[in-house]
Design a protein around this motif. Structure first.
Motif, short mmCIF file in Angstrom:
data_model
loop_
_atom_site.label_atom_id
_atom_site.label_comp_id
_atom_site.label_asym_id
_atom_site.label_seq_id
_atom_site.Cartn_x
_atom_site.Cartn_y
_atom_site.Cartn_z
N SER A 45 -24.74 71.26 6.21
CA SER A 45 -26.08 70.99 5.67
C SER A 45 -26.02 69.93 4.58
CB SER A 45 -26.70 72.27 5.12
OG SER A 45 -26.97 73.19 6.15
N ASP A 46 -25.05 70.05 3.68
CA ASP A 46 -24.92 69.05 2.62
C ASP A 46 -24.53 67.69 3.16
OD1 ASP A 46 -25.82 70.40 0.42
OD2 ASP A 46 -23.84 70.97 -0.33
N ALA A 47 -23.72 67.65 4.20
CA ALA A 47 -23.35 66.36 4.81
C ALA A 47 -24.58 65.70 5.43
CB ALA A 47 -22.26 66.57 5.87
N ASN A 59 -31.07 72.21 -3.65
CA ASN A 59 -32.42 71.71 -3.93
C ASN A 59 -33.44 72.35 -2.99
OD1 ASN A 59 -31.48 69.95 -5.91
ND2 ASN A 59 -31.25 68.27 -4.47
N LEU A 60 -33.09 72.43 -1.71
CA LEU A 60 -34.01 72.99 -0.72
C LEU A 60 -34.09 74.51 -0.75
CD1 LEU A 60 -33.39 70.92 2.57
CD2 LEU A 60 -35.38 70.86 1.09
N PHE A 61 -32.95 75.14 -0.99
CA PHE A 61 -32.86 76.60 -0.93
C PHE A 61 -32.19 77.14 -2.19
CE2 PHE A 61 -31.91 74.68 3.29
CZ PHE A 61 -33.14 74.92 3.90
N TRP A 68 -34.50 83.29 -0.29
CA TRP A 68 -33.30 82.89 0.44
C TRP A 68 -32.18 83.93 0.35
CZ3 TRP A 68 -35.49 79.67 3.25
CH2 TRP A 68 -36.42 78.76 2.75
N LYS A 69 -32.42 85.04 -0.33
CA LYS A 69 -31.40 86.08 -0.47
C LYS A 69 -31.04 86.63 0.91
CE LYS A 69 -30.28 90.20 -3.14
NZ LYS A 69 -29.08 89.68 -3.77
N LEU A 74 -27.86 79.54 9.76
CA LEU A 74 -28.29 78.77 10.94
C LEU A 74 -29.75 78.36 10.78
CD1 LEU A 74 -26.61 80.74 13.86
CD2 LEU A 74 -26.17 78.35 13.25
N LEU A 75 -30.56 79.24 10.20
CA LEU A 75 -31.97 78.91 9.97
C LEU A 75 -32.10 77.87 8.86
CD1 LEU A 75 -33.59 82.45 10.27
CD2 LEU A 75 -33.45 80.65 12.00
N LEU A 76 -31.23 77.94 7.85
CA LEU A 76 -31.24 76.94 6.79
C LEU A 76 -30.87 75.56 7.35
CD1 LEU A 76 -29.52 78.87 3.84
CD2 LEU A 76 -31.95 78.78 4.45
N LEU A 77 -29.83 75.52 8.19
CA LEU A 77 -29.43 74.25 8.80
C LEU A 77 -30.54 73.73 9.71
CD1 LEU A 77 -27.39 72.00 9.34
CD2 LEU A 77 -26.30 73.51 11.04
#
Length: 157
Positions: A45-47, A59-61, A68-69, A74-77
């Motif tokens: 995700s960071d890449a 920043n996003l989560f 986000w706990k 996979l949903l974050l990506l």
């Protein structure tokens, strides 16, 4: 074309699942974090975000937001990829390395690649996941944590 690099690390603790690349790896210890602590997906995700100069997953989560706990990474990506598409970019390929003395990851790498390819909307052959030990050195070698590096190439859609 643009390239981004991502890095993440999570501590190994008892009482947590060991989820890497969206795969629940059988292990007596798991990764500690606000979400599911999927070190590989966080590095990817960071890449992706870095390649598009969109900040990082913090920043996003933010881990200060209970929304986000325990979140499935996979949903974050998937959300990261959606934001990337809104900026007019697509992922060309991903190359990632997980640094872990244990557990052994080789039997799960194909499933990790499938998960990543599906969420990133790219071909399986455009995702590389490798695993390595650090020969007993450092915090990963001492089984205190797991780290991951990832690079991602993006291009205009």
């Amino acid at each position: 074309m643009r390239i981004g690099h991502g890095y993440d690390v999570h501590k190994l603790v008892e009482g947590r699942k060991c989820i890497i690349g969206g795969v629940d790896i059988p292990s007596p210890v798991g990764l500690l974090g606000h979400s599911d602590a999927d070190v590989l997906l966080h590095a990817i995700s960071d890449a992706v975000l870095g390649a598009a100069a969109m900040g990082d997953i913090g920043n996003l989560f933010p881990d200060t937001d209970d929304k986000w706990k325990g979140a499935n990474s996979l949903l974050l990506l998937k959300e990261v990829v959606s934001q990337l598409h809104l900026k007019g970019y697509v992922i060309v390929n991903i190359d990632a390395t997980v640094l872990a003395q244990a557990p052994k990851l080789a039997p799960y790498i194909s499933d990790m690649r499938k998960n990543i390819a599906e969420v990133c909307d790219i071909d399986f052959d455009c995702v590389s996941v490798k695993a390595t030990t650090e020969e007993g050195l450092g915090f990963t070698g001492k089984k205190q944590g797991i780290a991951a590096h990832a690079v991602c190439l993006i291009d205009k859609a």
